[in-house]
Write an enzyme that holds these catalytic residues in place. Structure first.
Site, PDB file in Angstrom:
ATOM      1  N   LYS A 192       0.845  -1.199   0.000  1.00 23.25           N
ATOM      2  CA  LYS A 192       0.000   0.000   0.000  1.00 23.25           C
ATOM      3  C   LYS A 192       0.883   1.253   0.000  1.00 23.25           C
ATOM      4  O   LYS A 192       2.083   1.164   0.258  1.00 23.25           O
ATOM      5  CB  LYS A 192      -0.903  -0.030   1.232  1.00 23.25           C
ATOM      6  CG  LYS A 192      -0.129  -0.111   2.545  1.00 23.25           C
ATOM      7  CD  LYS A 192      -1.047  -0.415   3.726  1.00 23.25           C
ATOM      8  CE  LYS A 192      -0.260  -0.424   5.022  1.00 23.25           C
ATOM      9  NZ  LYS A 192      -1.094  -0.808   6.160  1.00 23.25           N
ATOM     10  N   ARG A 199     -10.880  -0.495  14.683  1.00 23.58           N
ATOM     11  CA  ARG A 199     -10.763   0.375  13.516  1.00 23.58           C
ATOM     12  C   ARG A 199     -11.706  -0.148  12.438  1.00 23.58           C
ATOM     13  O   ARG A 199     -12.660   0.504  12.073  1.00 23.58           O
ATOM     14  CB  ARG A 199      -9.306   0.375  13.038  1.00 23.58           C
ATOM     15  CG  ARG A 199      -9.022   1.326  11.904  1.00 23.58           C
ATOM     16  CD  ARG A 199      -7.521   1.409  11.583  1.00 23.58           C
ATOM     17  NE  ARG A 199      -6.992   0.159  11.021  1.00 23.58           N
ATOM     18  CZ  ARG A 199      -5.731   0.017  10.556  1.00 23.58           C
ATOM     19  NH1 ARG A 199      -4.881   1.032  10.621  1.00 23.58           N
ATOM     20  NH2 ARG A 199      -5.327  -1.132  10.066  1.00 23.58           N
ATOM     21  N   TYR A 237      14.266  31.163   3.067  1.00 24.81           N
ATOM     22  CA  TYR A 237      13.098  31.875   3.586  1.00 24.81           C
ATOM     23  C   TYR A 237      13.279  32.260   5.061  1.00 24.81           C
ATOM     24  O   TYR A 237      13.872  31.512   5.844  1.00 24.81           O
ATOM     25  CB  TYR A 237      11.856  30.983   3.483  1.00 24.81           C
ATOM     26  CG  TYR A 237      11.351  30.818   2.069  1.00 24.81           C
ATOM     27  CD1 TYR A 237      10.951  31.919   1.315  1.00 24.81           C
ATOM     28  CD2 TYR A 237      11.255  29.554   1.492  1.00 24.81           C
ATOM     29  CE1 TYR A 237      10.486  31.770   0.021  1.00 24.81           C
ATOM     30  CE2 TYR A 237      10.783  29.392   0.204  1.00 24.81           C
ATOM     31  CZ  TYR A 237      10.400  30.502  -0.533  1.00 24.81           C
ATOM     32  OH  TYR A 237       9.930  30.349  -1.791  1.00 24.81           O
TER      33      TYR A 237
END
Ligand SMILES: *Cc1c(COP(=O)(O)O)cnc(C)c1O
Length: 758
Positions: free
Chosen positions: A423, A517, A650
């Protein structure tokens, strides 16, 4: 571009070598000066075939000895050296099938000529075999079987022996062959030895074959391909000296009538060594990666020089016949045949033109299919970009993957198999590349998070069961069916939706044993039984997920045991009620490592497969058993110097306290480099040195401090995850620095990164 030029340089020599081979078979100077012709065709031209073999050695054979070098400790890498990586095997198979096909085509082309000239009047069946395997079915075709046999010999030896040992063996074989070739005169004087060689010459007509001739040059090509530093002046001097020595050697043998055949000289080996180094040297400076890129740009061209030279080699004897025939027809035999130089030029020109035409036709005929295949092979090996390593990329070490598979398999209970979790793009590694490799390693079960991930795998030819661990909306049920994906039944209500789809779907039933879950609660046995009665479901499996298997604290241990007990109790109750229990599984990586006794038919390993564990301490504990598969790299885009008090990036977050050298990298947080590594929290590796991240990581770029690192230049490769010299930064280090787990860092690696197989 320099690379392109140098590649052309190598190719140019291919062309030269092809014309040298034609010279061997036409003797262009024979009509003018015997010794000049001997020098040209029996000495100089003898570099041609070894050169072709060495190219094969560099690009095919070298892979046999490539192991996961720097990502693995020396010890393991030695062991792994004996296990060729399966992508090597794939490449080898492709190469061998290509060359076999070419040999078959050549056999067919010369079949009529051979029959006409009575070449195939065999006395015994062995004569035919000898011709096919050693001598070739026409006088120049011995090269193809020699190349095939040579590769196979070196490949087989590489299973057991190291490169230096194989080099020694192939050298000894060459010497052995030498005494049946140029030095046969010496052999001839010793009756016992002569008898031995005479027996051998019943098996094959020459020692210039796949056993005695090819291996040494294949290995030599592989050796030179692996050399990093070569000195071109030394190569040039070495070449001149050894070629001179070879010339003397050749003439001495010639004058003393030593030669039975004239393909093999002692000095041919150093000559080839230096010549090849010389040819490679230009390329060397630009590095291998660019070579690959330009290789790909070659793929796009309509006809390339490699195919043309190959066809010149195959076709020129036929052209010799054509030139003779035409000469006769035009009554110009005097000019076209008797004048050896004109003959040579005519044959060469005709061979070049017809080779070009054949290569062009082959291209046109096979173009769509070939291109697709070449591109697919390219995608497999280098990832999906024409210039995969120009900015920021991931390198996959498939040898490490294979090692991890074997290690995890050794932990499996009897009868259990791996069901890798691929996955989230295989935890950032690239799901297609990883799953295909796993397929090749014999793995046929996978889990993904969602239907789209399953579809991507199917579209790229991944075979076996693909289980979707998460939710799929009913609108997407047709996709499950079309792509043969297996859906998790995530609760009772969802089971009803699946059942109402109207056509049968493959499922695994999720059981909730405490994670809370997904899954039907294990205590709701009636619901589970109802699911078993649903006619629309094909129930292939049933599983639960452990929530604290990563911990070995007593409380966690007790909870894990309780989860397993609940799961097995449910199974027992189903069994007792007469239901046929499908495949069951409950382990993920930590479960398998910490609680192997919990059993199951599958183990859904994810993170461990990729060679790390979620936390740094666990990763360290398994450092010698699990090997990281992924390295993350980028380029230095620019180097500059900051004066004291100047700041960079930055928010002026980095300010130089003294004169500071900084380098900008072509990777940023959009690529998955966690922004929390900013301001010196994280480091990268460059040329074996650690360099701290300076200031804030930008979306696409990062600045590092390289004040103390010599020779940093634009284009240099930086390692963000992986090894450089003796330094290594693991993904676990980054996870620790950013207060998360490796799983998150890996799975967030961006889609903009190109994944390549090392
Ligand atoms: C992600 C996942 C796995 C794999 O877990 P690892 O800890 O990476 O091995 C296994 N099972 C389920 C249900 C998962 O969601």
């Amino acid at each position: 571009m320099k690379t392109k030029q140098s590649l052309c340089g190598l190719d140019a020599f291919r062309l030269a070598a092809a014309f040298l081979v034609i010279a061997i078979h036409t003797s262009p100077l024979a009509g003018f000066h015997g010794n000049a012709d001997f020098f040209l065709t029996r000495i100089l031209a003898r570099v041609a075939v070894p050169f072709f073999l060495m190219i094969t050695g560099q690009f095919i054979v070298a892979d046999f000895f490539d192991n996961a070098d720097h990502t693995i400790s020396r010890d393991t890498s030695k062991k792994l050296g004996q296990n060729a990586n399966s992508s090597t095997k794939l490449k080898l198979k492709k190469y061998l099938s290509k060359i076999c096909l070419l040999y078959m085509a050549a056999i067919l082309i010369y079949l009529p000529i051979g029959i006409y000239s009575g070449l195939y009047h065999f006395q015994t069946a062995y004569d035919g075999f000898r011709m096919l395997i050693f001598d070739g079915t026409f006088y120049h075709l011995w090269y193809f079987p020699a190349c095939i046999i040579g590769i196979l010999i070196v490949y087989l030896l590489s299973r057991f022996l190291s490169l230096p040992v194989i080099a020694a063996i192939s050298f000894i074989l060459y010497i052995f062959g030498l005494f049946g070739d140029s030095y046969y005169g010496l052999t001839y004087d010793i009756p016992a030895v002569k008898e031995m060689y005479d027996y051998m010459f019943m098996a094959f007509s020459y020692t210039r074959n796949g056993i005695f001739f090819a291996p040494v040059f294949l290995v030599l090509g592989a050796v030179i391909g692996r050399q990093v530093h070569t000195d071109s002046r030394l190569s040039a001097i070495g070449f001149c000296l050894s070629f001179m020595a070879m010339t003397i050697e050749g003439f001495m043998l010639h004058i003393h009538h030593m030669q039975r055949h004239d393909s093999m000289y002692i000095m041919l080996i150093p000559t080839m060594y230096f010549l090849y180094r010389l040819l490679l040297d230009v390329k060397r400076r630009t590095g291998n990666m660019e070579y690959r890129s330009s290789l790909q740009s070659h793929i796009g061209q309509s006809v390339n020089i490699r195919q043309v030279t190959t066809w010149i080699y195959v076709i020129h004897p036929a052209m010799i016949i054509v030139v003779r025939a035409v000469g006769k027809l035009l009554n110009q035999t005097e000019l076209f045949v008797s004048n050896s130089l004109v003959h040579y030029i005519a044959v060469s020109l005709l061979s070049l033109i017809s080779a070009y035409v054949i290569a062009y036709i082959c291209r046109k005929l096979m173009k769509p299919k070939m291109n697709r295949r070449i591109h697919r092979a390219f995608d497999h090996t280098f990832g999906k970009s024409p210039t995969p390593t120009n900015r920021a990329w991931i390198e996959l070490d498939m040898v490490a993957l294979q090692k991890n598979v074997h290690f995890l398999q050794s932990k499996l209970p009897e009868g259990s198999v791996l069901m890798p979790a691929v996955k989230a793009d295989a935890y950032g590694h690239g799901a297609v590349l990883i799953s295909r490799e796993l397929n090749r390693l014999g793995i046929n079960h996978f889990c993904v998070a969602c239907a789209d991930e399953g579809v991507e795998l199917r579209r790229n030819g991944v075979k076996g069961e693909i289980l979707i661990l998460g939710y799929t909306h009913p609108d997407a049920f047709p996709i499950l069916e079309r792509y043969k994906l297996t859906q998790t039944v995530i609760d009772y209500a969802y089971a009803c939706q699946l059942n109402n789809y109207g056509r049968k779907l493959h499922v695994h039933i999720g059981i909730d044993t405490g994670m809370h879950r997904l899954g039907t609660r294990s205590e709701n046995i009636d619901d589970i039984i109802s699911i078993f009665h649903m006619r629309g479901l094909i129930i292939d499996g049933m599983y639960t997920h452990l929530s604290v298997s990563d911990s070995l604290f007593p409380r966690a241990k007790a909870f894990t045991r309780k989860q397993a007990d609940c799961f097995y109790e449910t199974i027992d109750r189903l069994k007792a009620s007469g239901y046929k229990v499908p495949k069951i599984h409950l382990q993920a990586s930590y479960g398998l490592l910490n609680y192997p006794e919990l059993g199951g038919d599958y183990a859904r390993v994810g993170i461990a497969l990729y060679g790390v564990l979620s936390a740094k301490e666990d990763t360290d504990k398994y450092a010698n058993l699990l090997l990281p598969v992924l390295s993350l790299k980028a380029r230095v885009s620019s180097v500059r110097t900051l004066q004291k008090d100047e700041s960079a990036g930055y928010g002026m977050a980095f300010t130089a306290v003294k004169e500071t050298k900084i380098a900008t990298l072509s990777i940023g947080y959009a690529d998955g480099l966690p922004r929390n590594l900013s301001n010196g929290v994280g480091s990268v590796l460059i040329n074996g040195h650690k360099a701290k991240i300076a200031g804030r990581i930008c979306m696409d770029q990062t600045i590092i401090d390289v004040t103390d690192i010599p020779y940093v230049a634009s284009g240099d490769i930086v390692t963000i995850i992986g090894t450089s010299g003796n330094e290594m930064i693991g993904v676990a280090d980054i996870a620790e620095q950013t207060h998360t787990i490796t799983n998150e860092v890996l799975s967030r690696l961006g889609s903009r990164l190109v994944r390549i197989v090392k």
